[in-house]
Motif scaffolding. Structure first.
Motif, mmCIF file in Angstrom:
data_model
loop_
_atom_site.group_PDB
_atom_site.id
_atom_site.type_symbol
_atom_site.label_atom_id
_atom_site.label_comp_id
_atom_site.label_asym_id
_atom_site.label_seq_id
_atom_site.Cartn_x
_atom_site.Cartn_y
_atom_site.Cartn_z
ATOM 1 N N MET A 154 0.835 -1.205 0.000
ATOM 2 C CA MET A 154 0.000 0.000 0.000
ATOM 3 C C MET A 154 0.868 1.253 0.000
ATOM 4 O O MET A 154 0.548 2.248 -0.661
ATOM 5 N N GLY A 155 1.983 1.209 0.729
ATOM 6 C CA GLY A 155 2.900 2.345 0.747
ATOM 7 C C GLY A 155 3.524 2.592 -0.611
ATOM 8 O O GLY A 155 3.695 3.741 -1.035
ATOM 9 N N ILE A 156 3.866 1.521 -1.304
ATOM 10 C CA ILE A 156 4.422 1.646 -2.657
ATOM 11 C C ILE A 156 3.377 2.238 -3.600
ATOM 12 O O ILE A 156 3.677 3.134 -4.400
ATOM 13 N N VAL A 157 2.148 1.752 -3.509
ATOM 14 C CA VAL A 157 1.064 2.267 -4.352
ATOM 15 C C VAL A 157 0.869 3.765 -4.102
ATOM 16 O O VAL A 157 0.767 4.559 -5.042
ATOM 17 N N LEU B 146 -9.224 4.969 7.331
ATOM 18 C CA LEU B 146 -8.263 5.817 8.035
ATOM 19 C C LEU B 146 -6.884 5.706 7.404
ATOM 20 O O LEU B 146 -6.200 6.712 7.175
ATOM 21 N N PHE B 147 -6.463 4.499 7.110
ATOM 22 C CA PHE B 147 -5.153 4.240 6.520
ATOM 23 C C PHE B 147 -4.973 4.990 5.203
ATOM 24 O O PHE B 147 -3.930 5.609 4.959
ATOM 25 N N VAL B 148 -6.008 4.959 4.346
ATOM 26 C CA VAL B 148 -5.942 5.585 3.023
ATOM 27 C C VAL B 148 -5.701 7.088 3.130
ATOM 28 O O VAL B 148 -5.000 7.672 2.304
ATOM 29 N N VAL B 149 -6.260 7.716 4.156
ATOM 30 C CA VAL B 149 -6.077 9.155 4.338
ATOM 31 C C VAL B 149 -4.722 9.464 4.970
ATOM 32 O O VAL B 149 -3.989 10.342 4.499
ATOM 33 N N VAL B 150 -4.356 8.743 6.025
ATOM 34 C CA VAL B 150 -3.158 9.074 6.799
ATOM 35 C C VAL B 150 -1.872 8.716 6.059
ATOM 36 O O VAL B 150 -0.866 9.428 6.162
ATOM 37 N N ILE B 151 -1.885 7.634 5.275
ATOM 38 C CA ILE B 151 -0.672 7.195 4.595
ATOM 39 C C ILE B 151 -0.144 8.249 3.622
ATOM 40 O O ILE B 151 1.048 8.295 3.311
ATOM 41 N N VAL C 197 4.413 1.750 9.004
ATOM 42 C CA VAL C 197 5.177 1.118 7.912
ATOM 43 C C VAL C 197 4.693 1.623 6.561
ATOM 44 O O VAL C 197 5.494 1.984 5.688
ATOM 45 N N GLY C 198 3.397 1.651 6.373
ATOM 46 C CA GLY C 198 2.845 2.145 5.110
ATOM 47 C C GLY C 198 3.242 3.583 4.843
ATOM 48 O O GLY C 198 3.602 3.944 3.717
ATOM 49 N N THR C 199 3.207 4.422 5.875
ATOM 50 C CA THR C 199 3.554 5.833 5.725
ATOM 51 C C THR C 199 5.029 6.010 5.405
ATOM 52 O O THR C 199 5.402 6.830 4.550
ATOM 53 N N LEU C 200 5.892 5.250 6.064
ATOM 54 C CA LEU C 200 7.330 5.333 5.805
ATOM 55 C C LEU C 200 7.659 4.907 4.382
ATOM 56 O O LEU C 200 8.448 5.564 3.684
ATOM 57 N N VAL C 201 7.056 3.827 3.926
ATOM 58 C CA VAL C 201 7.315 3.352 2.560
ATOM 59 C C VAL C 201 6.821 4.381 1.538
ATOM 60 O O VAL C 201 7.494 4.644 0.534
#
Length: 280
Positions: free
Chosen positions: A12-15, A47-52, A228-232
């Motif tokens: 997800m982070g790469i995307v 939440l993840f989709v917005v914060v990442i 992890v998603g945000t860092l990637v």
């Protein structure tokens, strides 16, 4: 620790890092990716989709720190080295941010409840792709060569275009870059103004969503997955920013229009012909 969940967060982070600065809708592709992988529950994915997106926008701050610092100091002091109108960029970004902040604050929860689904994303991907073809086919008269040259009127118009990106699948970058091109901003300036405009919008949306919905993250593993998603997304975004600026300086966006339309059509076919039951 769920290793599969962490691997999905990396994907997800790469995307996000790849799609945030392209006119193809990072939110749309994140929703599609999460749905295809069966990633997390809907409440956590929303939440993840917005914060990442914080990761990708922090890459902008890191890569453009010098110009952003000049814009900030120019806005405060009225002085900035090499700029005839030191407050121009800062004020233009503020003006362009106001419309989406107002509409986002009022309608964010309703949009997430009713429009954060793959079919909506697919439809908006197709519509956005067609609009890219239309704008790219029109003759253009350049009225702003650099992001610092964008007038207050043009900034307000770009801000109104950005409001369309509240609908997932539209693309914030796509709406602002294509809108700026339509208004006569150069390709390079359109991309960079879009990058800068994303800073207050994305940071504001992410912090607001965390404040309102952080209770869905129930343990330390949930926070680790989000981190992890945000860092990637930060790392991948940092690698792609300069490439995109170089790309748009020399080429048009029609390849991304085709990508949007093809993706949208595939998703609609999956929903209609194969009876695929999308999550959420």
């Amino acid at each position: 620790m769920d290793i599969i969940l962490l691997i999905q967060a990396v994907i997800m982070g790469i995307v996000e890092g790849i799609t945030e600065f392209l006119p193809i809708s990072s939110t749309g592709y994140l929703i599609l990716s999460a749905d295809l992988m069966g990633f997390w529950t809907k409440e956590k994915v929303d939440l993840f989709v917005v914060v990442i997106q914080l990761g990708a926008i922090l890459a902008v701050i890191y890569d453009y720190w010098g110009r952003l610092w000049h814009a900030l100091t120019g806005l405060i002091t009225g002085k900035a080295e090499g700029l005839n109108n030191p407050r121009q960029l800062g004020l233009s970004l503020i003006i362009a941010t106001i419309p989406v902040m107002i509409l986002g604050f009022i309608f964010a929860d309703d949009i997430k409840t009713h429009l954060f689904n793959p079919v909506t994303v697919a439809i908006m991907l197709i519509i956005g792709g067609l609009l890219i073809f239309y704008v790219e086919s029109r003759p253009k008269t350049i009225i702003a060569v650099e992001a610092e040259d964008v007038s207050f009127k043009t900034a307000l118009m770009i801000g109104l275009f950005q409001c369309l990106a509240l609908i997932p699948g539209t693309s914030r970058s796509g709406a602002t870059i294509i809108g700026a091109l339509w208004l006569g901003v150069s390709r390079k300036a359109s991309a960079e103004f879009s990058f800068f405009l994303g800073i207050p919008v994305i940071i504001g949306a992410a912090l607001l969503d965390l404040l309102k919905h952080s209770d869905v993250l129930t343990n330390s593993e949930d926070w680790l997955v989000l981190g992890v998603g945000t860092l990637v997304s930060f790392i991948v975004g940092l690698l792609l920013i300069r490439w995109l600026v170089a790309w748009v300086s020399l080429r048009d966006f029609k390849i991304f229009a085709w990508l949007r339309i093809i993706t949208g059509v595939v998703v609609l076919i999956a929903a209609w012909v194969f009876g695929y039951q999308f999550a959420g």
